[in-house]
Structures are given as C-alpha cells and as structure tokens.
Design an enzyme around this catalytic site. Sequence first.
Site, PDB file in Angstrom:
ATOM      1  CE  LYS A  44      -2.184  -1.587   3.614  1.00 11.09           C
ATOM      2  NZ  LYS A  44      -3.090  -1.838   4.758  1.00 11.09           N
TER       3      LYS A  44
ATOM      4  CB  ILE B 299       6.024  -5.548   4.728  1.00 14.00           C
ATOM      5  CG1 ILE B 299       6.056  -7.069   4.941  1.00 14.00           C
ATOM      6  CG2 ILE B 299       7.176  -5.105   3.823  1.00 14.00           C
ATOM      7  CD1 ILE B 299       7.285  -7.577   5.658  1.00 14.00           C
TER       8      ILE B 299
ATOM      9  CE  LYS C 166      18.866   7.010   7.123  1.00  8.68           C
ATOM     10  NZ  LYS C 166      19.270   6.146   5.998  1.00  8.68           N
TER      11      LYS C 166
ATOM     12  CG  HIS D 166      18.055 -15.325  52.343  1.00  7.96           C
ATOM     13  ND1 HIS D 166      18.283 -14.046  51.888  1.00  7.96           N
ATOM     14  CD2 HIS D 166      18.019 -15.247  53.689  1.00  7.96           C
ATOM     15  CE1 HIS D 166      18.395 -13.228  52.930  1.00  7.96           C
ATOM     16  NE2 HIS D 166      18.231 -13.923  54.024  1.00  7.96           N
TER      17      HIS D 166
ATOM     18  CD  GLU E 104       9.983  -8.031  53.773  1.00 11.92           C
ATOM     19  OE1 GLU E 104       9.360  -7.329  52.965  1.00 11.92           O
ATOM     20  OE2 GLU E 104      10.811  -7.570  54.588  1.00 11.92           O
TER      21      GLU E 104
END
Length: 509
Positions: free
Chosen positions: A68, A128, A139, A271, A323
């Site tokens: 397109k 694409i 860019k 741990h 915790e």
Amino acid sequence: MHNKTISSALISVFSKDGLEPIVKELSQLGVTIYSTGGTEKFIKDLGINVIPVEDVTSYPSILGGRVKTLHPKVFGGILNRQNNTQDVAELAEFSIPQIDLVIVDLYPFEKTVASDSSHEDIIEKIDIGGISLIRAAAKNYSDVVCVSSVDDYGEFLELLKSKKGETSDEDRKRFAAKAFNVSSHYDTAIFNYFNQNHEETVLKISETQGKVLRYGENPHQKGFFFGNFEAMFTQLHGKELSYNNLLDVDAAVNLMNEFKGEAPTFAILKHNNACGFAQRDTLHQAYVDALAGDPVSAFGGVLIANTEIDNKTADEIHSLFCEVVIAPSFSAEAKEILEGKKNRILLIQKEVELPQTIVRTCLNGLLVQDRDNKTDAISDLSYTTNNKPSQNELEDLIFASKICKHTKSNTIVLAKNKQLIASGTGQTSRVDALNQAIHKAQSFNFDLKGAVMASDAFFPFPDCVEIAKDAGITAVIQPGGSIKDELSIDYCNQNNVSMVFTGIRHFKH
C-alpha cells in the site's frame, strides 16, 4: 533548537483506538492528512478531509493489501532532508509531498502467535509497510515526528495541544527512540517465532515493560524488573516489591508449581529456599506444620499456598512478621486480617505460563538453558535395595524430592509425613549438607526415626547413607549414577534402609 511545525501527516494504523482526538486536533491545526484503507475510511467517517495515498502514488493497494505505502513518493516524502537543497529540489521535480508526521501501529504479530492462530495467519501479521514507515520516519527524526504505538497517543496529543503542532528536536528524537524500541521488539518477536527449535544458536531478548526498583540486592546497587508483573499477580495490599522480594516470589512460585492441584500445601521461603513446608487436609494445619519446621527462619519470609487462604489460616499468619503472602485467592475475612500490617504484600497468583528458557549473566556473556520441567514421580523410580519403601515412605520421598529440586545445591532435604523437617542448603559438601539438616531438625526437637532423605545428586561414597541411618532415617531418594553406587546400595541392604533412584539430577546453582 530546530523547531518544526507539522503541516502534513501520514496515518496508517491497525487499531483505531485513541486515534479520533488526534485526527480532530490535526484537522483543527490545518494539517494535510494522507491515509490508506481502513484508516482512511475511519477519518472520512469523522467528517475530516483525507487524501488517499493512492492519489499520491497513482497506484492502488495491491496483493490483497500487502503493498500500500511502499512507494518512492511516500518514502521520499518521509526521508527527504529539508536542509538539503538537492532533496528539496527532487521533491519538487517528482511532485512528492513533504510528510512531517507519521502515525503507524503494527499488525499484532505477538497477539496472533499467542492466540494459537494458524501459521498462515501468523505470517500475514508480519507487517512490512508499517515497519518500513516507522524506520524511515524515526531515521529522519530531524524533520519528521514518528508516533509508532497506541501507547504514545496520549503523550503526542498533549504535545499537539500544548505546542499547537510545533515540535522540537528533543521531542522528535524522543519519539524516534520509542519507534526504534517498537521496531526492534517486533523483529525480535518474529525471529523468535521462526527460531522456536533453536536452529540458530542465537539469543534475542526484548522486554518493553520495565520498572525501576528501589534498589538491587543492596541499597548501593540499582535494580530493575523487566516483565509484565500485573499479568501474573494482582497485588491486593502492601508496599512495592523489592529486588530481593521478587527473587523470593519467583522461587516460591516455582516450588509451589510442583504441588499444583494437590492437597492443601503451604510453603515458607527465605533467601530462595524453603525453610518450612507441609501438606495437610486443611490449609490451616499445613501452615501450622510448615511454620513448625523452622519458626526462626520464617521471620521476614515469603509465604505461599496452593489454595485459597481462609480466615483461620490468616489469623495464624498475622502473628508472624512476613514480607509477602501469595495464594490463588484470599477470603474476604482473610484479606481484611492480613491487611492489618500496612507493609505486608498480598499477591493473588494468576495462571500464567512461565518462560521456558532460563538466562543469567556469566563472565562477559550469558548462560542459557531450558527450564527444568521434570517433576519426579513414583512411576519414575527404580528400586535399588532389597528393602522396598512403604507407600507412606514413597509419598514422603516424592514430597522431599520436589522440595530438593528447588533448594540450592549441594542440598539434602529431610521429610516425614509430608512435612519438611529440615534441609541443608548451598553446601560445598553433601556430608556437610546432611549434617546441617540433621542438626537443624534436632534443634527443633523433631524425631528423625522413620524420616526420609532426598539428595539433589548422587552419593559418591556411602558416608551420607551411614549418617542418615544413624539418625533414624529409613528411606532415601537420589538420582543415582555414581560409579560407586553399589557402595551405598550395599550399606542400605545391610542396614535395612530402602533406597530408590530417580535417574534425574536436579542441581540448582
């Protein structure tokens, strides 16, 4: 500073969500809009003037929409350098319109893969034209603004309104960085789809969802988490999780996954290792017995259950400083009780597939391996001794082996009646690990008579089974595979100890 006013825009998006206010603002600013296909129709339906890209290129959309925007008149309008007289002259010579703004979002490739669509459908979702527009506009950020994601619409709309269509170098560069983040992530996803069987020995990782943590393992280290935490957990209460919290939560989830769908099971980790673990008829009793395994280490630990936490269990938990508490759900009463400590973190765990690849830094590079998905089962066992374990011992052996798999090597795990009695973790000698476990069990007044022992690797000598037998242990599970296996087998046969081999080693370094 090089400021530019947007006078023209190319808009071609898959999702139209959030696009309307941007299009209306551009229209009010007098910006010329070019568009394609469904996006063009969307803009027209808003009553806003839009020029079809086909009118610029004199070429229709072809190949079922695969082509397109791929045309010199489109990309020339984006990639020309406005401070280059030759570029400007060529625009005039070939009647190429200058494009100052590109708004594109890509076909949803990752969502299509995740939806178990056919290979053909997935291939059609490889964008694409869109990815090319993004790269070209990013860019040439010195002249062009590139908006490459629906997630950035809000920020861009605010910029449009506040600056009346004018952008600075800094603005355009910021959006260019976002655009290259989008394009590189998209290409990584496509490559990983094609390389699922690792034909190419290449590692590509792209995580676009990052969070700054308070710090890393220690306050002087920076810390970050990259991943979609909200997809895996709903946090009901408490402070933000730290780097160390997240490591413990990861260890807890991986361990409890071994017991998914089984009887009520509770684990307490410290741990990254289990210090308490039990499976019972009720979750309340499972928690009580898990805590009894090591009430000292449980202080400040991470707790996890494989079923809903009820108010009776929550009452017990509430008296412990911890915790994090993790469960598939919490009853309303349990939630209210556990929220009594303002910093206590409550997490509802959701059903999410975990990554099947484990990555860690090593030297000046990375180590990568498959996840250890092997769970030991009674059907896997080979019976190496004359004395065979009882059914109760077999169940305890598998129970211990699952915990052992998720405990730091070298490790020994002692269990009895589906309760973790003690473990020796992270030792340089397996004998040291066993002695540590026995000493710990005895310090909490556990009777080791009839207990079982699991080892994460084979015994090169019979010393461990000798020590275990003297402590009262009656059954052993280990991978086997030592050239001196017979020494341990012979000792067990001579001393009425049963031993089974799994044939699988579960080191965890």
